[in-house]
Design an enzyme around this catalytic site. Sequence first.
Site, mmCIF file in Angstrom:
data_model
loop_
_atom_site.group_PDB
_atom_site.id
_atom_site.type_symbol
_atom_site.label_atom_id
_atom_site.label_comp_id
_atom_site.label_asym_id
_atom_site.label_seq_id
_atom_site.Cartn_x
_atom_site.Cartn_y
_atom_site.Cartn_z
ATOM 1 N N VAL A 391 -6.450 -1.680 8.611
ATOM 2 C CA VAL A 391 -4.927 -1.958 8.355
ATOM 3 C C VAL A 391 -4.952 -0.894 7.159
ATOM 4 O O VAL A 391 -3.651 -0.531 6.867
ATOM 5 C CB VAL A 391 -4.758 -3.341 7.872
ATOM 6 C CG1 VAL A 391 -5.036 -4.277 8.949
ATOM 7 C CG2 VAL A 391 -5.731 -3.674 6.691
ATOM 8 N N ASP A 392 -5.879 -0.408 6.245
ATOM 9 C CA ASP A 392 -5.699 0.546 5.280
ATOM 10 C C ASP A 392 -5.322 2.002 5.826
ATOM 11 O O ASP A 392 -4.329 2.407 5.364
ATOM 12 C CB ASP A 392 -6.943 0.617 4.472
ATOM 13 C CG ASP A 392 -6.866 1.106 3.294
ATOM 14 O OD1 ASP A 392 -5.517 1.314 2.878
ATOM 15 O OD2 ASP A 392 -7.800 1.188 2.374
ATOM 16 N N ASP A 393 -5.968 2.456 6.896
ATOM 17 C CA ASP A 393 -5.730 3.780 7.473
ATOM 18 C C ASP A 393 -4.209 3.345 8.318
ATOM 19 O O ASP A 393 -3.381 4.304 8.210
ATOM 20 C CB ASP A 393 -6.702 3.992 8.661
ATOM 21 C CG ASP A 393 -7.934 4.657 7.880
ATOM 22 O OD1 ASP A 393 -7.569 5.955 7.928
ATOM 23 O OD2 ASP A 393 -8.633 4.312 7.619
ATOM 24 N N VAL A 396 -1.249 3.525 5.674
ATOM 25 C CA VAL A 396 -1.154 4.944 5.243
ATOM 26 C C VAL A 396 -0.396 5.871 6.195
ATOM 27 O O VAL A 396 0.318 6.824 5.910
ATOM 28 C CB VAL A 396 -2.453 5.423 4.573
ATOM 29 C CG1 VAL A 396 -2.282 7.057 4.541
ATOM 30 C CG2 VAL A 396 -2.842 4.656 3.359
ATOM 31 N N ARG A 464 -1.895 -1.807 0.109
ATOM 32 C CA ARG A 464 -1.406 -0.688 0.849
ATOM 33 C C ARG A 464 -0.526 -1.409 2.058
ATOM 34 O O ARG A 464 0.427 -0.815 2.678
ATOM 35 C CB ARG A 464 -2.577 0.053 1.630
ATOM 36 C CG ARG A 464 -2.339 1.340 1.695
ATOM 37 C CD ARG A 464 -2.942 2.161 0.429
ATOM 38 N NE ARG A 464 -4.101 2.163 0.305
ATOM 39 C CZ ARG A 464 -4.719 2.224 -0.772
ATOM 40 N NH1 ARG A 464 -4.154 2.484 -2.012
ATOM 41 N NH2 ARG A 464 -5.913 2.165 -0.807
#
Length: 653
Positions: A391-393, A396, A464
């Site tokens: 989920v972070d990538d 972003v 994020r």
Amino acid sequence: MLDALTPNTLEDCIERAGAWLEGVRQPDGHLVFELESDVTIPSEYVLLMHYLDEIDDGLAAEIGRYIRRIQADHGGWALYHDGAFDISASVKAYFALKAIGDAPDAPHMMRAREAILAAGGAAKTNVFTRFQLALFGFVPWRATPAMPVELVLLPATAPFSIWKVSYWSRTVTVPLLVLAALRPSARNPRGVRIDELFVVPPEQVRDWHSRSVLGDNWKGRGFRAIDAMLRPAEKLIPRATRQKAIDAAVAFVTERLNGVDGLGAIYPAMANSVMMFDALGVAADDPRAATARESLRRLLVRHETPDGVETYCQPCVSPVWDTALAGHAVLERAQEAGGRTVGEAPAAVGAANEWLLGREVRVRGDWSVAAPDLAPGGWAFQYRNDHYPDVDDTAVVGMLMHRSGDPATAAAVERARVWILGMQSANGGWGAFDIDNNTDFLNYVPFADHGALLDPPTADVTARCISFLCQLGHAEDRPSIERGLAWLRSEQEADGAWFGRWGTNYIYGTWSVLCALNAAGLASDDPAVVRAADWLVSVQNEDGGWGEGQESYDAGGPRGTYRCSLPSQTAWAVLGLMAAGRVRDEAVSRGVAWLAAHQTEAGSWDEPQHNAVGFPRVFYLRYHGYRHYFPLMALSRFRNLSASNSARVGWGF
């Protein structure tokens, strides 16, 4: 310094940094920087060559130059730049150098051996190192924790199953379970041994001595008792059941081999898959085995040095992450430069978005075990890792595409939004790869002496996700956002900072959360915002920059401090303070001036220090791209906000 930072000077810094970044962009629009860890991965690469009897002496010599260069003054090897002696890293490095051909009586080998013996010898190494020693026959298998391969047969609802642990633990462990069941022996054609690193004879090592980094307590003692009972019980497992479990493990690995990007797209899992196929008798030219070997070779990085070619092995690669973060920096740079706005995104960002679109994950990965009704949509960290998007990538990349305003990306952004909403954990936070992956007691199993078997929600990842959802602005997402904000408030430290799970450390975590709070519309006088911003100001160095060492992950370690200022962390602090509405504070101006003063002639910044973390206190990372695109982002945003009537950032990231 501040007087010298005129608008023209600032603009020159931004333009030179932007030109440098564009100069390293790949022809298809993406960027990928080196991702360096410590000596363990290149050492393991050498040992794998000897394990398989596939020795490339030229390559080994190149890796040897790297290993010798980073040997520390204390005689051994550390887990990060200028770090303390680490017994496991040092044993692997010594073993690799001896395998390469370094004489035991060479001065650097003698210094390493003395440091290792002074620390208790090779018997004091961690679990992963002990498995390596057992595979080479240096210690008996009883020196490793009991790991019955039948674990792969347990359902997701079982108290302990492969579905209860993190993606990285799952992919590393499953092929290792097969190795533990088969107990193969390394070919080791040159008969390299390291008996001299043991305080007691290796064959007398009767039990593993590791303790979880979380401490020695009743949970750990209880699991060690279970471990003792499992050893004799394993002998009672029917042969048919064992074979069924091995077959299930092989099927798991085979389904997730991920082409030339490798199992889990991380070195330990990839190397274990190579050894697993070899132990099963699979020929080296079998497509599965050959592709697994190729995935490892693609992690090698070679550099010309005055002493000859030097090579090291990365733990993985970070092209999606690098491309998306660099894209944000490029958009920030373009916001005002030349009269352009982010609505007229530079061609470079359009090319990056097109490249990223081609890597969108549209299949159901392991995350779907806990969320079977959730539609896929998102991005992984590496070139390909379709079973394990994060989920972070995804957040972003989604923010970059949304900010670019390209209609061609709208459907992918919407799929990412739905997927991220569905990946929220029950407590309101987000983990990186899984939902509610927080069965804490599993961190005390003997195998998990690194204390990072799980993927629970973290402040930086949660921030994020909130930033992404807030940037999109769907009113129906507000309840999810509010639950996430409540969780973040509960995680704020007493001094006002937030812990940084994936970047070093409290500066990274605090910057990440302040961006989310800004995106969510919290006022700059909100108590959580004020406390966080005040903390960032309190840890600013006298020279105007910021720095934080990996020691901040140690119990009682210093927070937000280091012996010098660093480009990436100075940029994070400046970005965090601007997100808190303090763009015109002296602390921000001094931070910007520090970045401008330390820019290289080429337009970039130097940073030899590690700036991120794989597993706190165990495995650290140096993202080579952070020193480039984060300062560009900070300088550009400072310019843009300074010329604006608003102190609000206006974007989630």
